[in-house]
Design a protein around this motif. Structure first.
Motif, PDB file in Angstrom:
ATOM      1  N   SER A  36      58.793  38.567  21.550  1.00  0.00           N
ATOM      2  CA  SER A  36      59.818  38.510  22.583  1.00  0.00           C
ATOM      3  C   SER A  36      59.286  39.069  23.901  1.00  0.00           C
ATOM      4  O   SER A  36      59.439  38.457  24.960  1.00  0.00           O
ATOM      5  CB  SER A  36      61.031  39.299  22.106  1.00  0.00           C
ATOM      6  OG  SER A  36      62.069  39.189  23.029  1.00  0.00           O
ATOM      7  N   LYS A  37      58.635  40.220  23.842  1.00  0.00           N
ATOM      8  CA  LYS A  37      58.070  40.839  25.050  1.00  0.00           C
ATOM      9  C   LYS A  37      57.011  39.942  25.689  1.00  0.00           C
ATOM     10  O   LYS A  37      56.937  39.822  26.920  1.00  0.00           O
ATOM     11  CB  LYS A  37      57.436  42.199  24.710  1.00  0.00           C
ATOM     12  CG  LYS A  37      58.454  43.307  24.432  1.00  0.00           C
ATOM     13  CD  LYS A  37      59.158  43.716  25.692  1.00  0.00           C
ATOM     14  CE  LYS A  37      60.097  44.881  25.512  1.00  0.00           C
ATOM     15  NZ  LYS A  37      61.046  45.010  26.628  1.00  0.00           N
ATOM     16  N   PHE A  38      56.193  39.300  24.863  1.00  0.00           N
ATOM     17  CA  PHE A  38      55.108  38.474  25.387  1.00  0.00           C
ATOM     18  C   PHE A  38      55.589  37.157  25.994  1.00  0.00           C
ATOM     19  O   PHE A  38      54.818  36.467  26.650  1.00  0.00           O
ATOM     20  CB  PHE A  38      54.055  38.219  24.298  1.00  0.00           C
ATOM     21  CG  PHE A  38      52.913  39.205  24.341  1.00  0.00           C
ATOM     22  CD1 PHE A  38      51.797  38.956  25.122  1.00  0.00           C
ATOM     23  CD2 PHE A  38      52.974  40.390  23.629  1.00  0.00           C
ATOM     24  CE1 PHE A  38      50.756  39.869  25.186  1.00  0.00           C
ATOM     25  CE2 PHE A  38      51.940  41.314  23.683  1.00  0.00           C
ATOM     26  CZ  PHE A  38      50.818  41.055  24.470  1.00  0.00           C
ATOM     27  N   ARG A  39      56.875  36.846  25.798  1.00  0.00           N
ATOM     28  CA  ARG A  39      57.391  35.631  26.439  1.00  0.00           C
ATOM     29  C   ARG A  39      57.323  35.733  27.959  1.00  0.00           C
ATOM     30  O   ARG A  39      57.387  34.715  28.651  1.00  0.00           O
ATOM     31  CB  ARG A  39      58.837  35.361  25.996  1.00  0.00           C
ATOM     32  CG  ARG A  39      58.945  35.006  24.513  1.00  0.00           C
ATOM     33  CD  ARG A  39      60.220  34.278  24.198  1.00  0.00           C
ATOM     34  NE  ARG A  39      60.219  32.943  24.799  1.00  0.00           N
ATOM     35  CZ  ARG A  39      61.289  32.163  24.860  1.00  0.00           C
ATOM     36  NH1 ARG A  39      62.437  32.576  24.367  1.00  0.00           N
ATOM     37  NH2 ARG A  39      61.221  30.960  25.413  1.00  0.00           N
ATOM     38  N   ILE A  40      57.151  36.922  28.488  1.00  0.00           N
ATOM     39  CA  ILE A  40      57.071  37.108  29.934  1.00  0.00           C
ATOM     40  C   ILE A  40      55.898  36.340  30.540  1.00  0.00           C
ATOM     41  O   ILE A  40      55.910  35.982  31.712  1.00  0.00           O
ATOM     42  CB  ILE A  40      57.023  38.619  30.303  1.00  0.00           C
ATOM     43  CG1 ILE A  40      57.409  38.826  31.773  1.00  0.00           C
ATOM     44  CG2 ILE A  40      55.662  39.230  29.992  1.00  0.00           C
ATOM     45  CD1 ILE A  40      57.739  40.267  32.132  1.00  0.00           C
ATOM     46  N   ILE A  41      54.864  36.044  29.706  1.00  0.00           N
ATOM     47  CA  ILE A  41      53.689  35.327  30.261  1.00  0.00           C
ATOM     48  C   ILE A  41      53.564  33.902  29.736  1.00  0.00           C
ATOM     49  O   ILE A  41      52.614  33.201  30.091  1.00  0.00           O
ATOM     50  CB  ILE A  41      52.373  36.093  29.983  1.00  0.00           C
ATOM     51  CG1 ILE A  41      52.135  36.285  28.474  1.00  0.00           C
ATOM     52  CG2 ILE A  41      52.346  37.412  30.723  1.00  0.00           C
ATOM     53  CD1 ILE A  41      50.731  36.735  28.120  1.00  0.00           C
ATOM     54  N   GLU A  42      54.504  33.436  28.900  1.00  0.00           N
ATOM     55  CA  GLU A  42      54.278  32.153  28.226  1.00  0.00           C
ATOM     56  C   GLU A  42      54.218  30.953  29.173  1.00  0.00           C
ATOM     57  O   GLU A  42      53.594  29.954  28.848  1.00  0.00           O
ATOM     58  CB  GLU A  42      55.303  31.916  27.114  1.00  0.00           C
ATOM     59  CG  GLU A  42      56.687  31.523  27.565  1.00  0.00           C
ATOM     60  CD  GLU A  42      57.621  31.258  26.385  1.00  0.00           C
ATOM     61  OE1 GLU A  42      57.341  31.729  25.266  1.00  0.00           O
ATOM     62  OE2 GLU A  42      58.628  30.587  26.593  1.00  0.00           O
ATOM     63  N   ASN A  43      54.848  31.039  30.337  1.00  0.00           N
ATOM     64  CA  ASN A  43      54.816  29.919  31.285  1.00  0.00           C
ATOM     65  C   ASN A  43      53.854  30.148  32.441  1.00  0.00           C
ATOM     66  O   ASN A  43      53.792  29.336  33.372  1.00  0.00           O
ATOM     67  CB  ASN A  43      56.225  29.659  31.834  1.00  0.00           C
ATOM     68  CG  ASN A  43      57.185  29.194  30.748  1.00  0.00           C
ATOM     69  OD1 ASN A  43      56.840  28.347  29.936  1.00  0.00           O
ATOM     70  ND2 ASN A  43      58.381  29.766  30.718  1.00  0.00           N
ATOM     71  N   GLN A  44      53.108  31.254  32.397  1.00  0.00           N
ATOM     72  CA  GLN A  44      52.214  31.553  33.522  1.00  0.00           C
ATOM     73  C   GLN A  44      51.038  30.574  33.596  1.00  0.00           C
ATOM     74  O   GLN A  44      50.626  29.999  32.585  1.00  0.00           O
ATOM     75  CB  GLN A  44      51.691  32.997  33.414  1.00  0.00           C
ATOM     76  CG  GLN A  44      52.719  34.028  33.865  1.00  0.00           C
ATOM     77  CD  GLN A  44      52.083  35.375  34.149  1.00  0.00           C
ATOM     78  OE1 GLN A  44      51.333  35.901  33.341  1.00  0.00           O
ATOM     79  NE2 GLN A  44      52.400  35.952  35.303  1.00  0.00           N
TER      80      GLN A  44
END
Length: 454
Positions: free
Chosen positions: A205-213
């Motif tokens: 969940s936390k790592f979703r912050i970079i999934e679209n970068q």
């Protein structure tokens, strides 16, 4: 782009009429949606007024299922879990569910986003980045989990830059949300009741912050955090990595060596003496400052402005907040410390013998995490909660004095009795507040009132 250029308006149903829900309602309405706001509880007067003033249809004390299930899209409050019956029905009908940050992102235009997440230190780091940006004269807003709706800001007063505190709950319902600069401070066990008691779910969940970068974006993260580094071995990241560390020097990012913080993100290198950080004491705040410094450097803020902002930053309310010194006894309000990792960081920064006020609604705490620091720094524990059994079980025999209280007045009075000149009384509960208080802010406010009444 207006999603609704055809004659038929799409229905956006918003579940939850708090800060994020009402902000999302305003933004959706301004972008051509028909909006319906539904809250199963009571809606605060100020939000009712906003909805009425903007002629937005709403209900409180219930969810009209038929109406909700006729929506083309649902925006849900981050506080509503997936196991909620209505959410399950929405999912079963394949109606898209998004978070407020996803909606805000959709309409932000060309503005940039710095998004900060992590288990601890989010509010301090977000506020520090915002303070650096305003000190440098940037056109920016402080939004997200820290208190002001991102969607409302986009709707009413758009800025060139948004500095956003983002929780894992908000990240759970993103689709296209992509910050230009993503900051992941740390990951420790927290909120596991929302993640099927599986730490992997929480990490994902936390790592979703970079999934679209993309290759044009930046990812700032802690090199010393075991869970982050383990997870990074199993994924591919597209953005530019900028780690920070206290244990090793890095070519790009930030590190601390011989009490000097070195930041190397762009051409300009920045060094700062950690003893110049007036309100940012303790290792946890040195980590927060490295993350903020890297973000500021990526934004091309000059080193003089970064230094000035770090030195003039004031600590947040309820986060290691100095309250008063009474007859030589210092009182510190860390009511925002609602997990044991926060307590660990708070104790780690203590330089005087400490009377610790802790307790509340236990979220499955493993008290061995703070055992060594309790033995080293704490003279007495004042329990503040309806059920203090676990604290007694964890520390009986390891510390001489543990007392029980069930009101803030009694807790402060007992702590003051136990304290001597040059001691510190620290409120750092390590637990949620809901057994005796409305929230951590109410708990911190009551602490300050009782200290001033001594």
């Amino acid at each position: 782009m207006n999603k609704n250029s055809s004659n038929t308006k799409q229905l956006m149903c918003i579940l939850g009429a708090g800060e994020s829900g009402v902000g999302a309602a305003l933004l959706a309405q301004r972008n051509g949606y028909e909006v319906f706001v539904s809250d199963s509880g009571k809606i605060a007067e100020k939000y009712i007024k906003e909805l009425e003033d903007n002629k937005i249809e709403f209900e409180e004390g219930q969810h009209s299922e038929e109406k909700v299930l006729s929506a083309s899209e649902v925006m849900k409050s981050p506080g509503i879990p997936e196991k909620n019956t209505l959410i399950k029905k929405i999912r079963a009908k394949n109606i898209p569910i998004i978070s407020e940050i996803e909606l805000a992102y959709r309409y932000k235009g060309n503005s940039k986003i710095v998004a900060i997440t992590g288990t601890n230190g989010k509010s301090t780091t977000t506020s520090l980045i915002y303070h650096i940006c305003t000190t440098a004269g940037l056109d920016c807003a402080l939004v997200g989990n820290i208190g002001y709706s991102f969607a409302k800001q986009v709707a009413e007063n758009p800025k060139a830059l948004y500095v956003a505190e983002i929780s894992s709950f908000q990240l759970d319902d993103i689709v296209t949300f992509r910050p230009d600069i993503a900051v992941l401070l740390n990951i420790t066990e927290d909120h596991l009741d929302r993640y099927a008691y599986n730490i992997e779910n929480y990490i994902n969940s936390k790592f979703r912050i970079i999934e679209n970068q993309t290759v044009n974006d930046y990812f700032i993260y802690c090199l010393d955090d075991e869970l982050i580094m383990t997870h990074l071995k199993h994924i591919t990241i597209s953005s530019n990595p900028l780690p920070f560390s206290m244990k090793q020097e890095v070519n790009k990012g930030a590190y601390i060596k011989d009490n000097q913080m070195m930041i190397k993100a762009q051409e300009e290198r920045i060094s700062m003496n950690i003893y110049d950080f007036v309100a940012l004491k303790g290792k946890h705040n040195q980590y927060n400052t490295m993350a903020a410094g890297i973000a500021a450097s990526v934004l091309d803020i000059r080193k003089e402005k970064i230094r000035e902002a770090v030195q003039t930053f004031e600590s947040l309310e309820h986060r290691m907040e100095f309250v008063a010194t009474i007859r030589g006894v210092e009182f510190i309000n860390d009511s925002k410390g609602t997990n044991l990792n926060s307590v660990w960081f708070a104790l780690e920064s203590m330089t005087k013998p400490t009377i610790l006020i802790m307790g509340g609604v236990d979220k499955g705490n493993d008290y061995t995490l703070i055992e060594d620091l309790i033995k080293e720094k704490v003279k007495a524990i004042v329990c503040l909660g309806l059920d203090n059994k676990k604290i007694h079980e964890a520390f009986s025999g390891k510390i001489n004095t543990i007392v029980d209280t069930q009101s803030m007045k009694d807790a402060v009075t007992e702590a003051y009795k136990l304290a001597e000149k040059e001691d510190t009384v620290l409120l750092s509960p390590g637990c949620s507040s809901f057994d005796l208080f409305k929230n951590y802010m109410d708990r911190g406010d009551q602490f300050k009132v009782e200290v001033k009444n001594l």
